[in-house]
Design a protein around this motif. Structure first.
Motif, PDB file in Angstrom:
ATOM      1  N   SER A 197      29.307  42.009-133.387  1.00 15.37           N
ATOM      2  CA  SER A 197      28.558  42.968-133.882  1.00 15.37           C
ATOM      3  C   SER A 197      28.283  44.077-133.038  1.00 15.37           C
ATOM      4  CB  SER A 197      27.483  42.115-134.242  1.00 15.37           C
ATOM      5  OG  SER A 197      26.702  41.569-133.207  1.00 15.37           O
ATOM      6  N   SER A 218      30.992  46.550-133.025  1.00 16.29           N
ATOM      7  CA  SER A 218      30.959  47.386-134.410  1.00 16.29           C
ATOM      8  C   SER A 218      29.995  48.378-134.234  1.00 16.29           C
ATOM      9  CB  SER A 218      30.795  46.472-135.647  1.00 16.29           C
ATOM     10  OG  SER A 218      30.418  47.192-136.684  1.00 16.29           O
ATOM     11  N   TYR A 219      28.733  48.027-133.654  1.00 16.15           N
ATOM     12  CA  TYR A 219      27.597  48.881-133.543  1.00 16.15           C
ATOM     13  C   TYR A 219      28.086  50.116-132.521  1.00 16.15           C
ATOM     14  CZ  TYR A 219      23.498  51.315-132.215  1.00 16.15           C
ATOM     15  OH  TYR A 219      22.679  52.155-131.892  1.00 16.15           O
ATOM     16  N   ARG A 238      24.565  52.525-139.794  1.00 12.52           N
ATOM     17  CA  ARG A 238      24.532  52.452-138.340  1.00 12.52           C
ATOM     18  C   ARG A 238      23.146  51.594-138.124  1.00 12.52           C
ATOM     19  NH1 ARG A 238      20.911  55.041-134.825  1.00 12.52           N
ATOM     20  NH2 ARG A 238      20.184  56.345-136.608  1.00 12.52           N
ATOM     21  N   SER A 297      24.124  47.830-138.716  1.00 15.96           N
ATOM     22  CA  SER A 297      25.116  47.589-137.853  1.00 15.96           C
ATOM     23  C   SER A 297      24.094  47.180-136.602  1.00 15.96           C
ATOM     24  CB  SER A 297      26.320  48.627-137.450  1.00 15.96           C
ATOM     25  OG  SER A 297      26.810  48.007-136.509  1.00 15.96           O
TER      26      SER A 297
END
Length: 130
Positions: free
Chosen positions: A47, A50-51, A73, A76
């Motif tokens: 995570s 991904s962010y 966004r 995420s």
């Protein structure tokens, strides 16, 4: 141009050194031979990466693209915060220190700071993948 010195003048930031300290606190006490620990850790890392990927491109997007991508966004970012909180609860349940979570602050007041930490994690994992 964006630079680290400008970042350091902003409010409620996380320095590289603070990020490293928090990361080490997060990682040092855990038994990574435990399957639940590994699963929660991997979720946290995934995570964060991904962010960070979304956030690192943010200044490259046009205003229209930002408006289009803003909900993703935020989702995420929320997923990263959730994974941090799950890992924290797991550590509490197992009698481990969660002082690292307190240093990141409350998600209502410190969202940017928590996002900064996601970017730091992505940096550490990126550097170690060489």
């Amino acid at each position: 141009m964006i630079n680290y010195e400008t970042y350091l003048t902003e409010k409620n930031i996380l320095t590289f050194e603070e990020s490293l300290e928090i990361y080490n606190q997060l990682a040092i006490e855990n038994d990574f031979n435990d399957e639940t620990t590994k699963m929660l850790w991997n979720k946290l890392i995934e995570s964060a990466v991904s962010y960070a990927a979304i956030r690192s491109r943010w200044h490259l997007y046009s205003r229209e693209e930002r408006m289009e991508k803003d909900a993703g966004r935020t989702a995420s970012h929320n997923a990263f915060i959730s994974s941090l909180n799950m890992f924290c609860r797991f550590q509490q349940k197992n009698g481990l220190s969660t002082a690292w979570r307190e240093k990141l602050g409350d998600e209502k007041d410190c969202r940017k700071k928590i996002g900064d930490f996601a970017c730091f994690i992505a940096y550490i994992y990126g550097i170690n993948a060489r």
